[in-house]
Each structure stands twice: as structure tokens, then as C-alpha cells.
Design a protein around this motif. Structure first.
Motif, PDB file in Angstrom:
ATOM      1  N   ALA A  66       5.931  -8.577  -1.372  1.00 35.53           N
ATOM      2  CA  ALA A  66       6.731  -8.437  -2.500  1.00 35.53           C
ATOM      3  C   ALA A  66       6.042  -8.463  -3.620  1.00 35.53           C
ATOM      4  N   THR A  67       6.980  -8.266  -5.362  1.00 38.78           N
ATOM      5  CA  THR A  67       6.596  -8.163  -6.051  1.00 38.78           C
ATOM      6  C   THR A  67       6.649  -9.269  -6.742  1.00 38.78           C
ATOM      7  N   VAL A  68       6.135  -9.524  -7.990  1.00 40.32           N
ATOM      8  CA  VAL A  68       5.663 -10.445  -9.489  1.00 40.32           C
ATOM      9  C   VAL A  68       6.841  -9.848  -9.762  1.00 40.32           C
ATOM     10  N   GLU A  69       7.552 -11.283 -10.408  1.00 36.13           N
ATOM     11  CA  GLU A  69       8.517 -10.726 -11.217  1.00 36.13           C
ATOM     12  C   GLU A  69       9.099 -11.905 -12.660  1.00 36.13           C
ATOM     13  N   SER A  70       8.940 -11.785 -13.794  1.00 40.47           N
ATOM     14  CA  SER A  70       8.810 -12.103 -15.004  1.00 40.47           C
ATOM     15  C   SER A  70      10.222 -12.707 -14.679  1.00 40.47           C
ATOM     16  N   PRO A  71      10.511 -14.377 -14.825  1.00 44.10           N
ATOM     17  CA  PRO A  71      12.229 -14.879 -15.215  1.00 44.10           C
ATOM     18  C   PRO A  71      13.053 -14.789 -16.125  1.00 44.10           C
ATOM     19  N   THR A  72      13.832 -14.517 -16.466  1.00 41.45           N
ATOM     20  CA  THR A  72      14.554 -14.742 -17.980  1.00 41.45           C
ATOM     21  C   THR A  72      14.398 -15.733 -18.916  1.00 41.45           C
ATOM     22  N   ASP A  73      14.188 -16.840 -18.336  1.00 42.42           N
ATOM     23  CA  ASP A  73      13.763 -18.465 -18.593  1.00 42.42           C
ATOM     24  C   ASP A  73      13.342 -19.049 -17.531  1.00 42.42           C
ATOM     25  N   ASP A  74      12.987 -20.605 -17.983  1.00 45.99           N
ATOM     26  CA  ASP A  74      12.306 -21.026 -17.107  1.00 45.99           C
ATOM     27  C   ASP A  74      13.079 -21.642 -15.896  1.00 45.99           C
ATOM     28  N   ASP A  75      14.414 -21.247 -15.873  1.00 48.46           N
ATOM     29  CA  ASP A  75      15.265 -22.424 -15.305  1.00 48.46           C
ATOM     30  C   ASP A  75      15.027 -20.964 -13.777  1.00 48.46           C
ATOM     31  N   GLU A  76      14.589 -19.731 -13.977  1.00 44.89           N
ATOM     32  CA  GLU A  76      14.252 -18.972 -12.557  1.00 44.89           C
ATOM     33  C   GLU A  76      13.187 -18.447 -12.179  1.00 44.89           C
ATOM     34  N   CYS A  77      12.278 -19.777 -12.661  1.00 44.80           N
ATOM     35  CA  CYS A  77      11.031 -19.443 -11.806  1.00 44.80           C
ATOM     36  C   CYS A  77      11.532 -20.348  -9.720  1.00 44.80           C
ATOM     37  N   GLY A  78      10.370 -19.761  -9.748  1.00 37.11           N
ATOM     38  CA  GLY A  78      10.520 -19.462  -8.007  1.00 37.11           C
ATOM     39  C   GLY A  78      11.243 -18.748  -7.259  1.00 37.11           C
ATOM     40  N   VAL A  79      11.468 -18.579  -5.818  1.00 34.89           N
ATOM     41  CA  VAL A  79      11.668 -17.810  -5.343  1.00 34.89           C
ATOM     42  C   VAL A  79      12.979 -18.091  -5.004  1.00 34.89           C
ATOM     43  N   VAL A  80      13.967 -16.568  -4.570  1.00 38.14           N
ATOM     44  CA  VAL A  80      14.694 -15.778  -3.997  1.00 38.14           C
ATOM     45  C   VAL A  80      14.461 -15.646  -2.840  1.00 38.14           C
ATOM     46  N   SER A  81      15.139 -15.993  -1.602  1.00 39.16           N
ATOM     47  CA  SER A  81      15.159 -15.616  -0.707  1.00 39.16           C
ATOM     48  C   SER A  81      16.778 -15.765   0.279  1.00 39.16           C
ATOM     49  N   ASP A  82      17.289 -14.632   0.807  1.00 37.70           N
ATOM     50  CA  ASP A  82      18.645 -15.125   1.871  1.00 37.70           C
ATOM     51  C   ASP A  82      19.509 -15.502   0.894  1.00 37.70           C
ATOM     52  N   GLY A  83      19.569 -14.893  -0.636  1.00 32.14           N
ATOM     53  CA  GLY A  83      20.645 -15.107  -1.676  1.00 32.14           C
ATOM     54  C   GLY A  83      20.694 -16.791  -2.124  1.00 32.14           C
ATOM     55  N   GLU A  84      19.375 -17.381  -1.809  1.00 31.64           N
ATOM     56  CA  GLU A  84      18.913 -19.305  -2.040  1.00 31.64           C
ATOM     57  C   GLU A  84      17.767 -18.729  -3.336  1.00 31.64           C
ATOM     58  N   HIS A  85      18.261 -19.377  -4.354  1.00 27.61           N
ATOM     59  CA  HIS A  85      17.212 -19.922  -5.336  1.00 27.61           C
ATOM     60  C   HIS A  85      16.302 -21.186  -4.726  1.00 27.61           C
ATOM     61  N   TYR A  86      15.557 -21.253  -4.700  1.00 25.37           N
ATOM     62  CA  TYR A  86      13.599 -22.013  -4.314  1.00 25.37           C
ATOM     63  C   TYR A  86      13.203 -22.579  -5.613  1.00 25.37           C
ATOM     64  N   THR A  87      13.388 -23.489  -5.849  1.00 25.84           N
ATOM     65  CA  THR A  87      12.798 -24.055  -7.235  1.00 25.84           C
ATOM     66  C   THR A  87      11.286 -25.529  -6.877  1.00 25.84           C
ATOM     67  N   GLY A  88      11.862 -25.972  -5.424  1.00 24.82           N
ATOM     68  CA  GLY A  88      10.918 -27.379  -5.172  1.00 24.82           C
ATOM     69  C   GLY A  88      10.481 -27.325  -3.334  1.00 24.82           C
ATOM     70  N   GLY A  89      10.084 -28.388  -3.374  1.00 26.88           N
ATOM     71  CA  GLY A  89       9.810 -28.605  -2.073  1.00 26.88           C
ATOM     72  C   GLY A  89      10.220 -28.045  -1.093  1.00 26.88           C
ATOM     73  N   VAL A  90      10.238 -27.557   0.163  1.00 26.93           N
ATOM     74  CA  VAL A  90      10.992 -26.649   1.034  1.00 26.93           C
ATOM     75  C   VAL A  90      10.814 -27.563   2.623  1.00 26.93           C
ATOM     76  N   GLN A  91      11.279 -28.651   2.356  1.00 29.87           N
ATOM     77  CA  GLN A  91      11.340 -29.544   4.107  1.00 29.87           C
ATOM     78  C   GLN A  91      10.747 -28.237   5.784  1.00 29.87           C
ATOM     79  N   ASP A  92       9.941 -28.849   5.275  1.00 31.58           N
ATOM     80  CA  ASP A  92       9.429 -28.212   7.085  1.00 31.58           C
ATOM     81  C   ASP A  92      10.226 -28.236   8.133  1.00 31.58           C
ATOM     82  N   ASP A  93      10.371 -27.553   8.657  1.00 36.73           N
ATOM     83  CA  ASP A  93      11.417 -27.485  10.256  1.00 36.73           C
ATOM     84  C   ASP A  93      11.236 -28.335  11.003  1.00 36.73           C
TER      85      ASP A  93
END
Length: 325
Positions: A292-319
Motif C-alpha cells: 500500500a501507500t500511506v495517505e493523508s486523511p481528510t479529517d481525524d476520523d479517517e485515520c486507520g485502514v480501509v480494506s474490502d470496503g470496511e474502515h478499521y480504526t481500532g483493534g481487530v479481533q484475532d480469528d
């Protein structure tokens, strides 16, 4: 088992760190692998990590995971303090664990300088807590990624998880139709858990490095992005997954990018350094991919990861957590 939210960590952990000390260079923070303390001879990296779920190779993993956190900050792991908690006074179990600790520490050039061992009522399995220390000439934080940096992943997703599945759940895998040769190769991934070789290559140029553990590569990316205040869009197909990992994950019904991820190293590097870094890693025989390439968020709420259309901003549960229930 699940990770605490960034808000809970801020409230209950990061705001309660005792007396202030001018020698603390980098302290507790979301996504940071280790602390950095100024000494008369330079900077000392300090980290601590527990491990309880991987029953078959808990000592091997414990040393690798603790030392990885020092290496992922640009440090050279030198010393280890080991706490071993047992559910009952079983010397055979203790023998296995300490033999593994000794062998892996010897292999990585780390000295076990002390620790503590006891039995604890109520435990259902052994628990290790390991503290690792080592010097660095250049501390590399999780929080240093900048827009435009390339995001590099070494080896692949789920290296640690693959090895643990192949040992702790070997019978389930064979019952599910995974052939013995694949399971054997998957168990051999224990040899790839350490990230010391790639850290040595990357630490001089990386703007950020992070060792993905619980929650896998996906959670590692989230922690790096949130700590750095940036956004990372990652396509699932861009994340390398070894055939053995795909086979054991499919058999156990878990997601390769959301299982124990030690063995991979995430690093962000300036765009103009990317080709030379990939060449240097290849020269050392280390697989590496720009995911990937690091991008600048348009606002604070956009920090995190977008993958498969889902936005992740907190801990991801281990499967994998549910597999031990």
C-alpha cells in the motif's frame, strides 16, 4: 480474548505511568512496540510481552516475539527476563519450556539474565511474560509514517499463526484433509518467526516499523496507521499469503490476514527509497512486498485502514482466539 480500544488504553493505561522522567525518550502509546530510554551510552529499547495460547512451542515463540518488538524499533535484542507461570508444578512442562527458551535465545544471540517461576492456581495452561532489552542508534517508532511513504510487508501474512495451527491443531488439519507434507511445511514456519534480519536492513531508512502480532497483518496496519495519524488503503490481494497458510487457514475457517502475524515486519519507507530497500532485502534472501501507500486523511476520523470496503480504526479481533475455547 480481545484487544482494548484506543480510548480505553488512553484512559486506563497511557495516562497512568507513574513519575515523569526526563530519560524517557518514547513511552507507552497506541501501537508502539517498545519504549526508548536514554542512557549514558545511547538509547535502550525496552519491551514486554505475554504469551499463553501456543502450547507446543510457547518458549520458542516467547523469545522471538519479545525480541521482535525490540528489533521492530531499530534495536538489537541483547537481554531477556523471563517469567514462567505454571498451572501446576510439572517439571516435564518446565523442562520443555526452559529448553525452548534457551535454544531460541542462543540462536538469536540473546542472554537470559533472570526472571521468576511459580505455580498459580486457576491457570489452565502455562503463561510466559518476557521482557527484552537492547540498544539502538536510531529508534524507529510505529508512529512515524508520512503520506507518500510506501508500506512494505516482509515474508507474508499469518506466519506465526500458520506454525501454531500446524502444531497445536495438527489433528484437526489432517482430519480436514490437509496433507501431511503441507502440515509439516507449515510447522516449519517457526524458523521464520524472527524479524531481526529484515529489521537490520530496514531500520536505517524506515520512517515507521511495526511487528504485527494479535489480529495479524490487518491489525498491525491499523495500529501503524492510527499511531501515525494517517490512512492506509490495502487490497486483500496485495497482501502475500503463502500456500501453506492458505491451506491451514481454509481448513480451520480463519482469515490469513487476521491471525497471529509475528514473522512479518511492516515498514514504511520514503517513496524514493523503496526500490533500493526491496533490493537490499532480496539480497539477504528476505521476501518483501509493497502492499500500500500511506495517505493523508481528510479529517481525524479517517485515520486507520480501509480494506474490502470496511474502515478499521481500532483493534481487530484475532480469528484464532476462538479455536482454544
Amino acid at each position: 480474548m480481545s484487544k482494548l480500544s484506543p480510548a480505553d488504553l488512553d484512559r486506563y493505561i497511557f495516562s497512568r505511568t507513574g513519575a515523569a522522567n526526563d530519560d524517557l525518550f518514547v513511552g507507552a502509546g497506541y501501537g508502539e512496540d517498545a519504549a526508548a530510554v536514554a542512557t549514558d551510552e545511547g538509547t535502550m529499547v525496552v519491551t514486554t510481552d505475554p504469551i499463553s495460547l501456543a502450547a507446543k512451542r510457547i518458549g520458542t515463540l516467547g523469545v522471538a516475539i519479545a525480541s521482535n518488538d525490540v528489533a521492530a524499533c531499530g534495536g538489537i535484542p541483547k537481554w531477556l527476563v523471563s517469567t514462567i507461570l505454571l498451572p501446576e508444578p510439572d517439571v516435564d512442562v518446565l523442562d520443555d519450556i526452559t529448553a525452548q527458551l534457551d535454544a531460541e535465545a542462543t540462536r538469536l544471540g540473546i542472554t537470559i539474565v533472570g526472571g521468576h517461576t511459580e505455580t498459580v492456581a486457576g491457570l489452565s495452561r502455562p503463561l510466559l511474560s518476557l521482557t527484552c532489552l537492547g540498544p539502538t542508534d536510531r529508534y524507529v517508532p510505529t508512529s512515524g509514517a508520512s503520506p507518500g511513504d510506501a508500506v512494505i510487508l516482509t515474508k507474508g501474512a499469518g506466519i506465526e499463526g500458520t506454525a501454531v495451527l500446524a502444531t497445536d491443531f495438527r489433528g484437526d488439519l489432517e482430519s480436514a484433509g490437509v496433507d501431511v507434507e503441507t502440515v509439516d511445511r507449515a510447522a516449519g514456519f517457526f524458523d521464520d518467526i524472527s524479524v531481526l534480519p529484515e529489521s537490520a536492513v530496514l531500520s536505517s531508512v524506515a520512517t515507521a516499523m511495526h511487528d504485527p502480532t494479535e489480529g495479524g497483518v490487518l491489525n498491525g496496519l491499523v495500529e501503524l496507521a492510527c499511531a501515525s495519524g494517517v490512512r492506509i488503503d490495502v487490497e486483500r490481494d496485495a497482501v502475500p499469503v503463502r500456500p501453506e497458510t492458505r491451506a491451514v487457514c481454509e481448513a480451520m475457517g480463519v482469515d490469513p490476514i487476521r491471525i497471529l502475524g509475528s514473522g512479518a515486519l511492516l515498514a514504511t519507507v520514503p517513496a524514493d527509497e523503496t526500490d533500493s530497500v526491496l533490493t537490499a532485502l532480496a539480497d539477504e534472501g528476505i521476501e518483501a512486498t509493497v502492499v500500500a501507500t500511506v495517505e493523508s486523511p481528510t479529517d481525524d476520523d479517517e485515520c486507520g485502514v480501509v480494506s474490502d470496503g470496511e474502515h478499521y480504526t481500532g483493534g481487530v479481533q484475532d480469528d484464532m482466539y476462538d479455536l482454544w475455547d
